[in-house]
Scaffold this motif. Structure first.
Motif, PDB file in Angstrom:
ATOM      1  N   UNK A 148       3.868 -10.665  -4.395  1.00 39.60           N
ATOM      2  CA  UNK A 148       3.347 -10.743  -3.029  1.00 39.60           C
ATOM      3  C   UNK A 148       2.990  -9.349  -2.536  1.00 39.60           C
ATOM      4  N   UNK A 149       1.804  -9.237  -1.947  1.00 38.34           N
ATOM      5  CA  UNK A 149       1.300  -7.931  -1.488  1.00 38.34           C
ATOM      6  C   UNK A 149       1.425  -7.802   0.023  1.00 38.34           C
ATOM      7  N   UNK A 150       1.912  -6.640   0.466  1.00 39.75           N
ATOM      8  CA  UNK A 150       1.949  -6.298   1.882  1.00 39.75           C
ATOM      9  C   UNK A 150       0.885  -5.238   2.158  1.00 39.75           C
ATOM     10  N   UNK A 151      -0.086  -5.506   3.027  1.00 43.58           N
ATOM     11  CA  UNK A 151      -1.149  -4.529   3.310  1.00 43.58           C
ATOM     12  C   UNK A 151      -0.706  -3.460   4.307  1.00 43.58           C
ATOM     13  N   UNK A 152       0.469  -2.889   4.048  1.00 42.11           N
ATOM     14  CA  UNK A 152       1.015  -1.830   4.888  1.00 42.11           C
ATOM     15  C   UNK A 152       1.505  -0.697   3.997  1.00 42.11           C
ATOM     16  N   UNK A 153       1.565   0.496   4.532  1.00 44.29           N
ATOM     17  CA  UNK A 153       2.102   1.642   3.789  1.00 44.29           C
ATOM     18  C   UNK A 153       3.617   1.655   3.959  1.00 44.29           C
TER      19      UNK A 153
ATOM     20  N   UNK B 256       0.846  -1.182   0.000  1.00 49.93           N
ATOM     21  CA  UNK B 256       0.000   0.000   0.000  1.00 49.93           C
ATOM     22  C   UNK B 256       0.891   1.244   0.000  1.00 49.93           C
ATOM     23  N   UNK B 257       0.303   2.396  -0.318  1.00 48.35           N
ATOM     24  CA  UNK B 257       1.054   3.652  -0.336  1.00 48.35           C
ATOM     25  C   UNK B 257       0.150   4.797   0.091  1.00 48.35           C
ATOM     26  N   UNK B 258       0.776   5.852   0.571  1.00 48.87           N
ATOM     27  CA  UNK B 258       0.068   7.088   0.879  1.00 48.87           C
ATOM     28  C   UNK B 258       0.380   8.111  -0.205  1.00 48.87           C
ATOM     29  N   UNK B 259      -0.642   8.728  -0.767  1.00 51.01           N
ATOM     30  CA  UNK B 259      -0.439   9.777  -1.770  1.00 51.01           C
ATOM     31  C   UNK B 259      -0.363  11.120  -1.054  1.00 51.01           C
ATOM     32  N   UNK B 260       0.611  11.933  -1.469  1.00 50.11           N
ATOM     33  CA  UNK B 260       0.815  13.249  -0.869  1.00 50.11           C
ATOM     34  C   UNK B 260       0.877  14.302  -1.968  1.00 50.11           C
ATOM     35  N   UNK B 261       0.715  15.558  -1.562  1.00 46.05           N
ATOM     36  CA  UNK B 261       0.761  16.647  -2.542  1.00 46.05           C
ATOM     37  C   UNK B 261       2.124  17.338  -2.529  1.00 46.05           C
TER      38      UNK B 261
ATOM     39  N   UNK C 161      -4.839   1.910  -1.235  1.00 45.09           N
ATOM     40  CA  UNK C 161      -5.785   0.826  -0.978  1.00 45.09           C
ATOM     41  C   UNK C 161      -7.221   1.305  -0.888  1.00 45.09           C
ATOM     42  N   UNK C 162      -7.420   2.595  -0.609  1.00 45.42           N
ATOM     43  CA  UNK C 162      -8.780   3.130  -0.546  1.00 45.42           C
ATOM     44  C   UNK C 162      -9.375   3.281  -1.934  1.00 45.42           C
ATOM     45  N   UNK C 163      -8.524   3.488  -2.926  1.00 47.03           N
ATOM     46  CA  UNK C 163      -8.985   3.673  -4.299  1.00 47.03           C
ATOM     47  C   UNK C 163      -8.961   2.368  -5.086  1.00 47.03           C
ATOM     48  N   UNK C 164      -7.944   1.526  -4.815  1.00 46.98           N
ATOM     49  CA  UNK C 164      -7.802   0.245  -5.515  1.00 46.98           C
ATOM     50  C   UNK C 164      -7.884  -0.852  -4.457  1.00 46.98           C
ATOM     51  N   UNK C 165      -9.089  -1.305  -4.195  1.00 49.87           N
ATOM     52  CA  UNK C 165      -9.366  -2.065  -2.978  1.00 49.87           C
ATOM     53  C   UNK C 165      -8.862  -3.503  -2.992  1.00 49.87           C
ATOM     54  N   UNK C 166      -8.695  -4.106  -4.151  1.00 46.87           N
ATOM     55  CA  UNK C 166      -8.287  -5.504  -4.212  1.00 46.87           C
ATOM     56  C   UNK C 166      -6.862  -5.612  -4.723  1.00 46.87           C
ATOM     57  N   UNK C 167      -5.976  -6.203  -3.906  1.00 49.15           N
ATOM     58  CA  UNK C 167      -4.578  -6.377  -4.297  1.00 49.15           C
ATOM     59  C   UNK C 167      -4.242  -7.864  -4.228  1.00 49.15           C
ATOM     60  N   UNK C 168      -4.170  -8.536  -5.366  1.00 55.26           N
ATOM     61  CA  UNK C 168      -3.967  -9.987  -5.368  1.00 55.26           C
ATOM     62  C   UNK C 168      -2.539 -10.406  -5.051  1.00 55.26           C
TER      63      UNK C 168
ATOM     64  N   UNK D 136      -5.867  -6.682 -17.020  1.00 52.89           N
ATOM     65  CA  UNK D 136      -7.201  -6.091 -17.018  1.00 52.89           C
ATOM     66  C   UNK D 136      -7.367  -4.794 -16.279  1.00 52.89           C
ATOM     67  N   UNK D 137      -6.492  -4.532 -15.292  1.00 56.33           N
ATOM     68  CA  UNK D 137      -6.732  -3.331 -14.479  1.00 56.33           C
ATOM     69  C   UNK D 137      -5.457  -2.862 -13.782  1.00 56.33           C
ATOM     70  N   UNK D 138      -5.532  -1.643 -13.273  1.00 54.70           N
ATOM     71  CA  UNK D 138      -4.443  -1.035 -12.519  1.00 54.70           C
ATOM     72  C   UNK D 138      -4.691  -1.262 -11.034  1.00 54.70           C
ATOM     73  N   UNK D 139      -3.711  -1.824 -10.334  1.00 57.69           N
ATOM     74  CA  UNK D 139      -3.885  -1.998  -8.892  1.00 57.69           C
ATOM     75  C   UNK D 139      -2.570  -1.907  -8.121  1.00 57.69           C
ATOM     76  N   UNK D 140      -1.420  -1.930  -8.809  1.00 56.30           N
ATOM     77  CA  UNK D 140      -0.120  -1.860  -8.150  1.00 56.30           C
ATOM     78  C   UNK D 140       0.365  -0.419  -8.129  1.00 56.30           C
TER      79      UNK D 140
END
Length: 316
Positions: A198-203, A122-127, A137-144, A154-158
């Motif tokens: 492999x996905x880590x559900x951490x920022x 996961x990542x945090x978006x900043x300005x 993860x709030x915008x792209x909810x499924x990370x296989x 098929x889609x953008x998720x990484x």
């Protein structure tokens, strides 16, 4: 036990506003066995002077100047080919690494077998001012996890800057494709065919969004980014093996056709439509209409604004 060497390739092009924060985040890593290579793609701002200051202060840093502006894919390959790390991170110097980023991702790799080539998170978006915008993860909810080839078609998720790549993956691919204007989609397609993710559900990373970031230039780059997407989709068409994978690529193409047309990229729309026709003889009424409108170069940018408003609840 000796820690595996991790290479961070810090790619810089006119990042003087963000460069110190980025490099400080690299130097603040809790993981110690690092190879840090800064590749400046012939910046025209004060970035080279800032890099030289850091290299004088921190002799463990390696500095490469491309000599002329060559773009992200070539600049990365220059850094990667000069590196030795078992694992590699592609780090743009307008982003920020969290202090335990590398420690956590190396730990993840040690628990995975050698069929896994990429760890992402996961990542945090900043300005511009490093203020929080939202989480990936709030915008792209499924990370296989595991075999993600069909998903990346098929889609953008990484979130690209969160990836740590096994060196052997890059060696197998020959690095990034230097004929492309951007690297992530091509890397995902080619690597995910043979390697697991492999996905880590951490920022682990803060990704900065600003007007000059590469992701903001996709539909405003005179077609260069779209041309690269066409090339990657052509590669993908040669890699698909199942009907499920083919359906995922068709989904991607239909998305690309809509957005290419509604941003008046008529040449690219034609190329996407031709590739779609090779995969699906009857793509549907909507795409027949788009083909007709596109052939006559009828500009419907207002429709794109309406589509985005309808789909996402905001204006383009």
């Amino acid at each position: 036990m000796l820690q595996p060497l991790v290479t961070i390739i810090c790619l810089c092009y006119n990042h003087e506003r963000f460069l110190k924060e980025a490099l400080d985040s690299v130097l603040a890593q809790t993981y110690s066995n690092l190879e840090i290579i800064i590749v400046d793609d012939s910046s025209t701002d004060n970035s080279p002077e800032i890099v030289k200051e850091y290299c004088q202060k921190y002799p463990q840093l390696t500095y490469i100047n491309t000599g002329q502006n060559v773009g992200n894919t070539k600049a990365f390959n220059m850094g990667w080919r000069a590196s030795k790390g078992k694992f590699v991170i592609d780090f743009a110097t307008d982003d920020v690494l969290l202090p335990d980023r590398i420690e956590r991702q190396v730990a993840a790799f040690t628990k995975l077998d050698k069929t896994y080539g990429v760890v992402y998170s996961d990542a945090e978006y900043i300005n511009d001012n490093s203020e929080h915008l939202y989480y990936h993860s709030a915008k792209y909810k499924s990370a296989p996890d595991g075999d993600v080839f069909t998903e990346v078609l098929g889609r953008y998720f990484i979130c690209p800057p969160t990836m740590m790549m096994r060196r052997s993956v890059l060696e197998e691919l020959g690095g990034y494709d230097e004929n492309l204007a951007y690297e992530d989609f091509d890397f995902w397609v080619r690597s995910a065919r043979n390697w697991k993710y492999s996905y880590q559900p951490i920022v682990t990373t803060k990704r900065r969004l600003h007007p000059k970031s590469l992701s903001r230039q996709y539909y405003t780059s005179e077609g260069r980014m779209l041309q690269s997407t066409i090339k990657v989709c052509e590669k993908a068409a040669n890699l698909v093996k199942t009907e499920t994978e083919k359906a995922a690529l068709i989904k991607r193409l239909k998305y690309a056709i809509r957005h290419a047309y509604f941003t008046s990229h008529f040449v690219e729309t034609t190329q996407f439509l031709e590739l779609l026709r090779q995969l699906q003889e009857q793509p549907g009424f909507m795409y027949e209409v788009i083909k007709l409108l596109n052939n006559n170069k009828i500009n419907f940018k207002i429709l794109r604004q309406f589509y985005i408003s309808l789909r996402y609840g905001k204006q383009a």
